[in-house]
Motif scaffolding. Structure first.
Motif, mmCIF file in Angstrom:
data_model
loop_
_atom_site.group_PDB
_atom_site.id
_atom_site.type_symbol
_atom_site.label_atom_id
_atom_site.label_comp_id
_atom_site.label_asym_id
_atom_site.label_seq_id
_atom_site.Cartn_x
_atom_site.Cartn_y
_atom_site.Cartn_z
ATOM 1 N N ALA A 66 6.586 -12.559 -12.303
ATOM 2 C CA ALA A 66 7.490 -11.510 -11.837
ATOM 3 C C ALA A 66 7.102 -11.051 -10.438
ATOM 4 O O ALA A 66 7.965 -10.841 -9.573
ATOM 5 N N GLU A 67 5.801 -10.905 -10.211
ATOM 6 C CA GLU A 67 5.328 -10.498 -8.887
ATOM 7 C C GLU A 67 5.722 -11.534 -7.836
ATOM 8 O O GLU A 67 6.126 -11.185 -6.717
ATOM 9 N N LYS A 68 5.632 -12.796 -8.198
ATOM 10 C CA LYS A 68 6.028 -13.877 -7.290
ATOM 11 C C LYS A 68 7.515 -13.790 -6.955
ATOM 12 O O LYS A 68 7.928 -14.012 -5.812
ATOM 13 N N GLY A 74 10.084 -7.722 -0.446
ATOM 14 C CA GLY A 74 9.303 -6.676 0.191
ATOM 15 C C GLY A 74 8.721 -5.684 -0.789
ATOM 16 O O GLY A 74 8.126 -4.679 -0.386
ATOM 17 N N TRP A 75 8.867 -5.982 -2.077
ATOM 18 C CA TRP A 75 8.312 -5.100 -3.106
ATOM 19 C C TRP A 75 6.799 -5.025 -2.978
ATOM 20 O O TRP A 75 6.124 -6.033 -2.757
ATOM 21 N N THR A 76 6.274 -3.828 -3.105
ATOM 22 C CA THR A 76 4.831 -3.622 -3.016
ATOM 23 C C THR A 76 4.310 -3.119 -4.353
ATOM 24 O O THR A 76 4.804 -2.113 -4.879
ATOM 25 N N GLU A 77 3.327 -3.808 -4.888
ATOM 26 C CA GLU A 77 2.749 -3.393 -6.163
ATOM 27 C C GLU A 77 2.004 -2.078 -5.994
ATOM 28 O O GLU A 77 1.234 -1.903 -5.044
ATOM 29 N N GLN A 95 13.078 -2.201 -13.107
ATOM 30 C CA GLN A 95 14.411 -2.231 -12.498
ATOM 31 C C GLN A 95 14.454 -3.105 -11.244
ATOM 32 O O GLN A 95 15.398 -3.893 -11.082
ATOM 33 N N PRO A 96 13.461 -3.026 -10.343
ATOM 34 C CA PRO A 96 13.469 -3.956 -9.203
ATOM 35 C C PRO A 96 13.454 -5.423 -9.639
ATOM 36 O O PRO A 96 14.121 -6.263 -9.022
ATOM 37 N N LEU A 97 12.718 -5.728 -10.703
ATOM 38 C CA LEU A 97 12.677 -7.104 -11.193
ATOM 39 C C LEU A 97 14.042 -7.518 -11.727
ATOM 40 O O LEU A 97 14.531 -8.625 -11.447
#
Length: 456
Positions: A66-68, A74-77, A95-97
């Motif tokens: 999912a992070e990949k 531009g999502w930042t963990e 929700q972003p995913l």
């Protein structure tokens, strides 16, 4: 499976943490997912406990695939060592995913049935070569049908909480008293909810992390200016021992250990009374609107204003009735997985690595994952679900080596339970099996006595 069938999507039921992770892993394997979510947004069930803080850190709540998938946006963990609430998890990750997955997620799609095309449960002929047929209802009430090469059920167990009744059935009178009973940890920051519990007597039934959280919340309310007179009666079906409040400082998930310590502080501080060995049989309404709980042994507890039932959850299997599932008769978890997660068996907090082999059923290419895969067992962690769907996606892609290369190490609780004594009132005083001896009895208001146990 025919070439035509392999061109169909893999239907994933539920856009929660495990379901969305499954979609991400499938995409990473060039397999088309289609996620059906009954709610209007991703993580609909998680949003219902938006006020509750998780005891897992952000670093344990984000799936690698999912992070990949999120990275190009531009999502930042969030900081990996911080602890999100359910609301944070839903808004900042789930929700972003789901947004990245776009039209691969259908909202307001409640699955009502899954079967093999042209084959009900009893038909054998060419069964494994037929695609799955999935029926669902949209938010406007219309019925729909689609076909799938495989089905991954990540719908969770949130919608089917267990009752107060110790028999597994609702206690007599429980349904009639529904206006005084909740199966959720109350959000005491909500003014309406806060007014419901402030200055009132509340029974909390349950012995897990949710019960700890409710007790801690009610204790905080009791110490506030508007909550004077708030008091909890904590009802446990078993006795109190050194393991009752969890692992404490020995827990490898510090926030989980802190929950147990907060519950103990609520009891020690006089904000809650513990009633042990109580198995609810009847819920009785009084003429003035109070509730009296009556045990199987005839004990009648003092009247309370509200009841919070936190006795766990169970899987909804109603829409899977035409599939040939292999489920343990007690836990309702996949047969091969059940012995590895059984809370009746002594464990020092680890779960044996598991993936597609333990999650398979007699019905080929259908899988229960995430919280639902654990059936009635309460010890699921998000990282377990992420590893499950990684293994399944690899298997569906034909990469069997990767599917069987399952690596999973879960944090220990720091406590040991007794084999076969999970729900027995006298469990605290008896010797458990497995790798450790039973924990020593605990005296409330004092430090826990050291447990005589071997290494795990």
């Amino acid at each position: 499976m025919s070439e035509t069938t392999t061109e169909l999507p893999v239907v994933v039921i539920g856009a929660g943490p495990a379901g969305l992770a499954a979609a991400a892993h499938l995409l990473d394997r060039d397999i088309a997912p289609l996620v059906l979510e009954a709610g209007p947004l991703a993580g609909a069930a998680v949003r219902e406990w938006a006020h509750v803080r998780l005891f897992s850190r952000w670093g344990e709540l984000v799936d690698p695939a999912a992070e990949k998938l999120l990275a190009p946006t531009g999502w930042t963990e969030p900081a990996e060592d911080t602890y999100p609430t359910g609301g944070d998890w839903a808004e900042r990750y789930l929700q972003p995913l789901a947004d990245v997955l776009g039209e691969r997620v259908r909202y307001g799609a409640r699955v009502t049935g899954v079967s093999r095309t042209g084959r009900d449960r009893i038909v054998d002929a060419d069964r494994d070569t037929q695609p799955f047929v999935v029926h669902y209802e949209s938010a406007d009430g219309h019925e729909h049908r689609l076909f799938a090469r495989a089905v991954i059920d990540a719908s969770g167990t949130w919608s089917t909480p267990s009752p107060a009744g110790a028999s597994g059935l609702a206690a007599l009178g429980e349904k009639a008293a529904a206006d005084r009973i909740t199966h959720r940890v109350p959000d005491l920051k909500d003014p309406t909810v806060r007014a419901r519990y402030a200055g009132k007597r509340t029974a909390v039934i349950g012995s897990g992390a949710s019960a700890f959280t409710a007790l801690a919340y009610l204790a905080d309310l009791a110490e506030s200016d508007d909550g004077q007179g708030t008091h909890a009666t904590w009802i446990l079906r078993r006795g109190i021992s050194g393991s009752t409040f969890g692992g404490g400082e020995a827990d490898q998930l510090p926030a989980r250990g802190a929950l147990g310590l907060a519950a103990k502080a609520a009891v020690d501080g006089g904000h809650a009374d513990a009633v042990t060995g109580f198995r609810t049989d009847t819920v009785e309404r009084t003429e003035d609107g109070h509730v009296i709980l009556i045990g199987e042994d005839g004990r009648r507890l003092d009247p309370v204003d509200e009841v919070i039932v936190l006795t766990g959850f169970r899987p909804d299997l109603s829409f899977l009735g035409e599939l040939r599932l292999g489920l343990d008769e007690r836990l309702q978890a996949p047969t091969a997985l059940a012995p590895l997660i059984d809370p009746n068996q002594h464990s020092c907090g680890t779960v044996h690595p598991h993936g597609v082999n333990e999650l398979s059923h007699p019905e080929k290419d259908v899988y229960l994952v995430g919280m639902k895969s654990y059936g009635r067992a309460p010890t699921f962690l998000a990282m377990t679900g992420y590893e499950q769907v990684r293994s399944i996606a690899a298997h569906l892609a034909g990469d069997h080596e990767a599917a069987e290369r399952v690596e999973l190490t879960l944090p220990e609780t720091g406590v040991c339970g007794g084999a076969g004594l999970f729900d027995e009132p006298a469990a605290a005083e008896e010797t458990g099996g497995g790798c450790c001896a039973a924990p020593a009895p605990l005296t409330l208001g004092a430090a826990p006595a050291p447990a005589s146990s071997g290494g795990c």
